[in-house]
Design a protein around this motif. Structure first.
Motif, PDB file in Angstrom:
ATOM      1  N   ILE A  29      13.389  -4.257-125.399  1.00  0.00           N
ATOM      2  CA  ILE A  29      13.031  -5.273-125.767  1.00  0.00           C
ATOM      3  C   ILE A  29      14.155  -6.688-125.538  1.00  0.00           C
ATOM      4  O   ILE A  29      15.368  -6.101-125.385  1.00  0.00           O
ATOM      5  CB  ILE A  29      13.291  -6.205-127.362  1.00  0.00           C
ATOM      6  CG1 ILE A  29      14.254  -5.886-128.241  1.00  0.00           C
ATOM      7  CG2 ILE A  29      11.510  -5.050-127.854  1.00  0.00           C
ATOM      8  CD1 ILE A  29      13.405  -6.431-129.739  1.00  0.00           C
ATOM      9  N   VAL A  30      13.637  -7.719-124.937  1.00  0.00           N
ATOM     10  CA  VAL A  30      15.186  -8.668-125.009  1.00  0.00           C
ATOM     11  C   VAL A  30      14.756 -10.442-125.281  1.00  0.00           C
ATOM     12  O   VAL A  30      13.668 -10.178-125.835  1.00  0.00           O
ATOM     13  CB  VAL A  30      14.570  -9.402-122.851  1.00  0.00           C
ATOM     14  CG1 VAL A  30      15.462 -10.386-123.050  1.00  0.00           C
ATOM     15  CG2 VAL A  30      15.057  -7.413-122.133  1.00  0.00           C
ATOM     16  N   SER A  31      15.740 -10.327-125.694  1.00  0.00           N
ATOM     17  CA  SER A  31      16.063 -11.363-126.651  1.00  0.00           C
ATOM     18  C   SER A  31      17.134 -12.596-125.766  1.00  0.00           C
ATOM     19  O   SER A  31      18.062 -12.509-124.679  1.00  0.00           O
ATOM     20  CB  SER A  31      16.112 -11.399-128.663  1.00  0.00           C
ATOM     21  OG  SER A  31      15.613 -10.409-128.786  1.00  0.00           O
ATOM     22  N   SER A  32      17.683 -13.700-126.516  1.00  0.00           N
ATOM     23  CA  SER A  32      18.289 -14.568-126.325  1.00  0.00           C
ATOM     24  C   SER A  32      19.130 -14.864-126.635  1.00  0.00           C
ATOM     25  O   SER A  32      20.875 -15.037-126.611  1.00  0.00           O
ATOM     26  CB  SER A  32      17.758 -16.197-125.714  1.00  0.00           C
ATOM     27  OG  SER A  32      17.278 -16.655-127.405  1.00  0.00           O
ATOM     28  N   GLU A  33      19.457 -14.686-127.972  1.00  0.00           N
ATOM     29  CA  GLU A  33      20.495 -14.774-128.878  1.00  0.00           C
ATOM     30  C   GLU A  33      20.894 -15.744-128.273  1.00  0.00           C
ATOM     31  O   GLU A  33      22.894 -16.140-128.430  1.00  0.00           O
ATOM     32  CB  GLU A  33      21.549 -13.261-128.577  1.00  0.00           C
ATOM     33  CG  GLU A  33      22.235 -13.061-129.903  1.00  0.00           C
ATOM     34  CD  GLU A  33      23.382 -12.066-129.904  1.00  0.00           C
ATOM     35  OE1 GLU A  33      24.260 -11.917-130.391  1.00  0.00           O
ATOM     36  OE2 GLU A  33      23.711 -11.529-128.600  1.00  0.00           O
ATOM     37  N   ALA A  34      20.049 -17.659-128.375  1.00  0.00           N
ATOM     38  CA  ALA A  34      20.774 -18.045-127.910  1.00  0.00           C
ATOM     39  C   ALA A  34      21.285 -19.477-129.444  1.00  0.00           C
ATOM     40  O   ALA A  34      21.195 -19.209-130.301  1.00  0.00           O
ATOM     41  CB  ALA A  34      19.364 -18.649-127.942  1.00  0.00           C
ATOM     42  N   ASN A  35      22.865 -19.765-128.797  1.00  0.00           N
ATOM     43  CA  ASN A  35      23.190 -20.421-129.897  1.00  0.00           C
ATOM     44  C   ASN A  35      23.031 -21.773-129.356  1.00  0.00           C
ATOM     45  O   ASN A  35      22.971 -22.865-130.443  1.00  0.00           O
ATOM     46  CB  ASN A  35      24.721 -20.804-129.643  1.00  0.00           C
ATOM     47  CG  ASN A  35      25.057 -19.174-130.491  1.00  0.00           C
ATOM     48  OD1 ASN A  35      24.471 -19.091-131.664  1.00  0.00           O
ATOM     49  ND2 ASN A  35      26.352 -18.031-129.625  1.00  0.00           N
ATOM     50  N   THR A  36      22.358 -22.025-128.291  1.00  0.00           N
ATOM     51  CA  THR A  36      21.928 -23.058-127.936  1.00  0.00           C
ATOM     52  C   THR A  36      20.547 -23.575-127.268  1.00  0.00           C
ATOM     53  O   THR A  36      20.530 -22.353-127.061  1.00  0.00           O
ATOM     54  CB  THR A  36      22.553 -24.307-126.909  1.00  0.00           C
ATOM     55  OG1 THR A  36      23.226 -23.523-125.948  1.00  0.00           O
ATOM     56  CG2 THR A  36      24.239 -23.806-127.655  1.00  0.00           C
ATOM     57  N   CYS A  37      19.684 -24.948-126.768  1.00  0.00           N
ATOM     58  CA  CYS A  37      18.616 -24.499-125.968  1.00  0.00           C
ATOM     59  C   CYS A  37      19.076 -24.280-124.915  1.00  0.00           C
ATOM     60  O   CYS A  37      17.879 -24.373-124.240  1.00  0.00           O
ATOM     61  CB  CYS A  37      17.941 -26.410-126.300  1.00  0.00           C
ATOM     62  SG  CYS A  37      17.632 -26.299-127.841  1.00  0.00           S
ATOM     63  N   SER A  38      19.853 -24.621-124.491  1.00  0.00           N
ATOM     64  CA  SER A  38      20.417 -24.131-123.291  1.00  0.00           C
ATOM     65  C   SER A  38      20.582 -23.041-122.997  1.00  0.00           C
ATOM     66  O   SER A  38      19.608 -22.376-121.122  1.00  0.00           O
ATOM     67  CB  SER A  38      20.866 -25.257-122.414  1.00  0.00           C
ATOM     68  OG  SER A  38      22.418 -24.830-123.081  1.00  0.00           O
TER      69      SER A  38
END
Length: 235
Positions: free
Chosen positions: A187-196
């Motif tokens: 699986i691929v995830s963003s681990e995003a801290n911001t929208c960018s």
């Protein structure tokens, strides 16, 4: 299980099972999460997991749903914990985490811990740290044992969107995992801290194709593989 998840699979869903969550719910953190969820609402019908990272099972805290403005598409929120550790948790500790979160993951940079997790830990996800070089080579037989047990391996691309060094680590980790798993159970995830940090499903698919996955398996990393895991929560 929330009602939205029970009807979530009538249309194709975009899954991102790693959105960092911190219990310190101040205005800044609250706004960050609202903006991220709103971003998913603008992309596609989505299922996201708010991820609480801990280094000890005793640090568990319940995750509250985040209210946000729905721009276009619905976004289902799940709760997840990731235990960062060099010691394999006991079954009792895993059961305790399952009582507080819907998904349980483990992340380690220790080879014996990774091997033990692959062979026996009752977790949903083994999350690989793509922000640094792994200090050992993964054993294909060990990784395949986890694949056979139905455990998913997670690649997180967010840091690789911001920094060339991080991008190199992401490439290295992805290629090694693809080789060890045969492209299965990824699986691929963003681990995003911001929208960018967030990319759309086609961007992720093309990224994984560039790393060596064929079309179908690249697409499965944000759709079918995640959906199979989340469907288990409905049983």
């Amino acid at each position: 299980m929330n009602a939205a998840l029970c009807t979530a699979f009538h249309t194709p869903m975009y899954f991102d099972l790693n959105i960092p969550y911190t219990p310190e719910y101040d205005d800044k953190n609250s706004d960050r999460l609202r903006l991220i969820l709103a971003r998913f609402s603008s992309i596609a019908e989505s299922v996201v997991a708010l991820n609480h990272v801990i280094d000890n099972p005793n640090k568990m805290q319940a995750i509250r749903p985040i209210p946000f403005d729905i721009f276009q598409h619905s976004v289902v929120q799940l709760t997840r914990v990731t235990l960062e550790t060099n010691v394999v948790p006991t079954q009792e500790e895993i059961d305790q985490m399952r009582s507080c979160y819907q998904l349980v993951a483990i992340r380690t940079s220790d080879e014996p811990t990774l091997e033990a997790a692959c062979r026996s830990a009752n977790v949903d996800i083994i999350s690989m740290d793509c922000t640094k070089r792994l200090p050992f080579r993964m054993d294909r037989g060990v990784i395949q044992h986890a694949v056979d047990r139905g455990i998913l391996f997670e690649i997180c691309y967010g840091a690789g969107t911001r920094d060339n060094t991080q991008r190199a680590y992401l490439l290295q980790m992805s290629k090694e995992l693809i080789a060890c798993t045969g492209g299965n159970n990824l699986i691929v995830s963003s681990e995003a801290n911001t929208c960018s940090d967030i990319r759309g499903p086609f961007d992720v698919m093309y990224l994984m194709k560039a790393f060596g996955l064929p079309n179908d398996k690249a697409k499965f990393t944000t759709e079918k593989n995640c959906e199979s895991l989340v469907r288990k929560l409905r049983k």
